[in-house]
Design an enzyme around this catalytic site. Structure first.
Site, PDB file in Angstrom:
ATOM      1  N   ILE A 341      -4.703  -5.178 -21.353  1.00 12.76           N
ATOM      2  CA  ILE A 341      -5.109  -6.227 -22.286  1.00 12.76           C
ATOM      3  C   ILE A 341      -5.158  -5.689 -23.717  1.00 12.76           C
ATOM      4  CG2 ILE A 341      -7.097  -7.638 -23.004  1.00 12.76           C
ATOM      5  CD1 ILE A 341      -7.621  -8.132 -19.997  1.00 12.76           C
ATOM      6  N   GLU A 367     -17.432  12.810  -4.349  1.00 12.01           N
ATOM      7  CA  GLU A 367     -18.438  12.438  -3.350  1.00 12.01           C
ATOM      8  C   GLU A 367     -17.841  11.632  -2.202  1.00 12.01           C
ATOM      9  OE1 GLU A 367     -22.447  11.656  -4.250  1.00 12.01           O
ATOM     10  OE2 GLU A 367     -22.319  12.406  -6.292  1.00 12.01           O
ATOM     11  N   THR A 369     -13.615  10.914  -0.816  1.00  9.52           N
ATOM     12  CA  THR A 369     -12.447  10.150  -1.238  1.00  9.52           C
ATOM     13  C   THR A 369     -12.437   8.755  -0.613  1.00  9.52           C
ATOM     14  OG1 THR A 369     -11.095  10.922   0.609  1.00  9.52           O
ATOM     15  CG2 THR A 369     -11.094  12.282  -1.398  1.00  9.52           C
ATOM     16  N   GLU A 371     -10.179   7.611   1.170  1.00  8.92           N
ATOM     17  CA  GLU A 371      -9.721   7.778   2.550  1.00  8.92           C
ATOM     18  C   GLU A 371     -10.878   8.129   3.470  1.00  8.92           C
ATOM     19  OE1 GLU A 371      -6.407   7.985  -0.191  1.00  8.92           O
ATOM     20  OE2 GLU A 371      -8.299   9.094  -0.133  1.00  8.92           O
TER      21      GLU A 371
END
Length: 386
Positions: A341, A367, A369, A371
């Site tokens: 933007i 802290e 991922t 995953e």
């Protein structure tokens, strides 16, 4: 009836931190960021405000508040800057909270008052160069030699570990072998300046440039046996519980960043003109900002839900993972859209959205991922091997 409003005490705190963030942090943090300089004066002010002691009892120099107070504070700081916010988050969740949760009375009395006042900071040495998400692959060791622990190994990406006011690092280390052949992991308090404890120079980072992040090395580093934090062999379980709480705090910080992107865009689109109109009059811009607001709102509800379960002493591992995943995604998506933007200005360091974009990525990594969050959610749903 479900009520998502903050109570009067938390709302008063929120307004106080909002004022501090906009009046004292916002005007100067860009310079600290570009110089990659730790903002000692801002940290000292946060200490005097009692922010580092928010969730701790007055007995140890705290404010007698709760974890919700910390998260509300992190969200407001995160709306303006993530470096200052993560300094607070790590100082409380990773530096002081393990001492409060697992320390002896002597350890809490010795360390917590200085950490709660913000005069000193603590770090948590978990991650290693060869073991990030797989903490079970830890190589740092600690062996008992008489009445001392002898620590050897390396830790990486440790926040608040090398400032002039860092008092200690809590180190996770392999202290033996369990009956099943697995690693016995314990946590040990290592004061700054201990011989054999070396703090490397600051990392050159993509984001969080006004926060302190270092590699640590331990070479026959000796500390008293009494520096064991919690039960021997319970270190792995201890830091997993600390990380569950920390994920809610990181989610709050991420929501702040996501909302900060909305704030900056709303200001900008009423000023910037293109083709004879304020760009906020174009539906494509309106829809993009609407999506950004929806992401921030949804992520806030996610961390509020995790806080509610935590406050009721109910299991909240899944909710913490959902909050961390949802909020970090919102921060990353909103910072990307905000940069778009702003156009070319979004690529300039003088505008906060460029800093937000650089800061957002680590929220999908630190802290736990994204995953790992998905793995935890799946496991809590009963999915997995076997």
């Amino acid at each position: 009836m479900i009520d998502f409003r903050l109570d009067d005490e938390h709302e008063t705190l929120r307004k106080t931190v909002e004022e501090f963030a906009h009046e004292e942090v916002a005007p100067v943090i860009g310079g600290f960021y570009e110089r990659e300089e730790f903002p000692y004066d801002l940290v000292a002010t946060m200490g005097r405000m009692g922010l580092f002691g928010l969730p701790f009892p007055e007995t140890y120099g705290g404010m007698g508040g709760d974890f919700t107070a910390l998260c509300v504070t992190l969200e407001e700081l995160g709306r303006v800057d993530s470096s200052v916010a993560v300094t607070l988050e790590a100082g409380v969740s990773l530096g002081a909270m393990p001492l409060y949760r697992f320390g002896t009375e002597e350890q809490k009395t010795e360390w917590l008052p200085r950490l709660c006042s913000g005069e000193r900071l603590g770090g948590f040495g978990l991650t290693e160069p060869g073991s990030g998400s797989d903490a079970g692959a830890m190589l740092t060791t600690a062996r008992l030699d008489g009445d001392e622990w002898v620590i050897n190994g390396t830790k990486s990406f440790i926040t608040n570990s090398g400032t002039d006011i860092t008092a200690l690092v809590i180190v996770a280390a392999v202290t033996g072998t369990k009956p099943d052949g697995g690693k016995e992991i314990s946590t040990i308090i290592v004061p700054s300046g201990t011989p054999g404890f070396t703090v490397s120079r600051k990392y050159s980072k993509v984001g969080w440039n006004a926060s302190d992040t270092r590699e640590l090395s331990f070479s026959d580093c000796r500390v008293p046996a009494a520096n064991l934090l919690g039960e021997r062999g319970r270190g792995y379980a201890q830091f997993l519980s600390i990380l569950d709480e920390g994920r809610i705090a990181i989610a709050a910080l991420a929501v702040g960043l996501a909302q900060g992107c909305v704030d900056e865009c709303l200001r900008y689109v009423h000023e910037r003109e293109a083709f004879g109109h304020k760009i906020g009059e174009y539906q494509s811009i309106q829809f993009k900002i609407a999506d950004m607001e929806a992401r921030a709102h949804t992520a806030r509800l996610a961390y509020y839900a995790a806080l509610a379960k935590m406050g009721r002493s109910e299991p909240f591992k899944k909710e913490a993972a959902v909050a961390k995943l949802t909020a970090s995604n919102a921060a990353m998506d909103n910072s990307r859209d905000a940069t778009q933007i702003f156009g070319g200005y979004g690529f300039m360091n003088e505008y906060p959205v460029g800093r937000f974009y650089r800061d957002a990525k680590i929220l999908e990594i630190g802290e736990g991922t994204s995953e790992v969050q998905r793995m935890l959610i799946a496991r809590e749903l009963g999915l997995g091997v076997g």
